[in-house]
Enzyme design. Sequence first.
Site: not given
Ligand code: HEM
Length: 313
Positions: A41, A304
Amino acid sequence: MAALSLVLLAAPASAEDSEPEKLINALNNLFGAHAKMRAAHTKGICIKGNFTPTPEAASLSKAPQFAAPVQLIGRFSLGGGNPMASDSQKDNVRGIAMHFQLPDGSNSDLLLISAPIFAAKTPEDFLALLTAVASKDKDKIGAYFKEHPESTRQGAWLKARPTPASYATADYFGVHTFYLTNAKGERQAVKWKAEPVGGFVGLSDKDAEAKGTDFYAKELNDKFAKGPVAFNLYAVLGQPGDQDDDPTAEWPADRKSVKVGTISFSGLEPAATCDEGIFDPNVVADGIEPSPNDKILPMRSLDYAVSFGRRTQ
Ligand code: HEM
């Protein structure tokens, strides 16, 4: 210098890497490691607003945001780790992440994507999926999807619908099961869903292509100049026997939902406000509990944190 910023900077995975580090390395290998940026993201816009609960909300959860209005810090984003991802790409999720700012100074977070399902049931499967796709080897990718048909659902769901015309006109889903507890101690399984107050608005494939890769930010700013961008937030009510462990599966379509409030975003917020912390799906107020049976959900906090550690180094 588009090509340069896509150069892969990820450290190679080693036997000592923890599971979250392996996942972040796999994201970096697929999308490139971009200094000071999220591993997923990556492209996004920080916004502010407020949440006003409905009178029904408190009957489901004792969390403070369901008793009285609170301020919101939010971030719209595109899925994946490419900071130059295209706004017109159909088979990518849009995201909203929110800090509900509670009266005691703490946050209760809510993260939603524009599909009701995730692409993998477990962190191990997600790692295998990212690794297969990064290999660009058709046989490996084919073998992964053959073994994991559930991982084809999210892409199929997105491809079957138009590209959202705006971050403000997509519908968004929490994907996981959460348990709500009210003041009487009654517990209810729910999945979150947010619908734009004006309804879903999409673009034809031709119109999406014509819009190019970077129209969401200007479009959102133009909308804010006219007034707030609002979503109705619903709790979809689970019934006994509904799966609470599988983010790749939807509940039956006839499940009732209760409108728990209105999310209203009023304008842009400096990126630093969103970047100084983590939107973490497990940071929730008393009265909201992540499903203990979902394997992906607890790992997200660890993943995260690794991404945050690297982007703030
Ligand atoms: C094991 C599964 C997942 C991994 C490895 C993953 C990985 C990540 C990572 C690395 C980030 C950035 C975090 C940061 O630096 O603050 C992120 C952000 C995000 N993830 Fe995931 N994610 C996973 C599952 C999901 C799922 C199931 C959703 C469903 C709602 C999701 C929704 C989001 C959203 C909306 C963001 C954006 C947050 C922001 O704007 O700071 N993720 N994800």
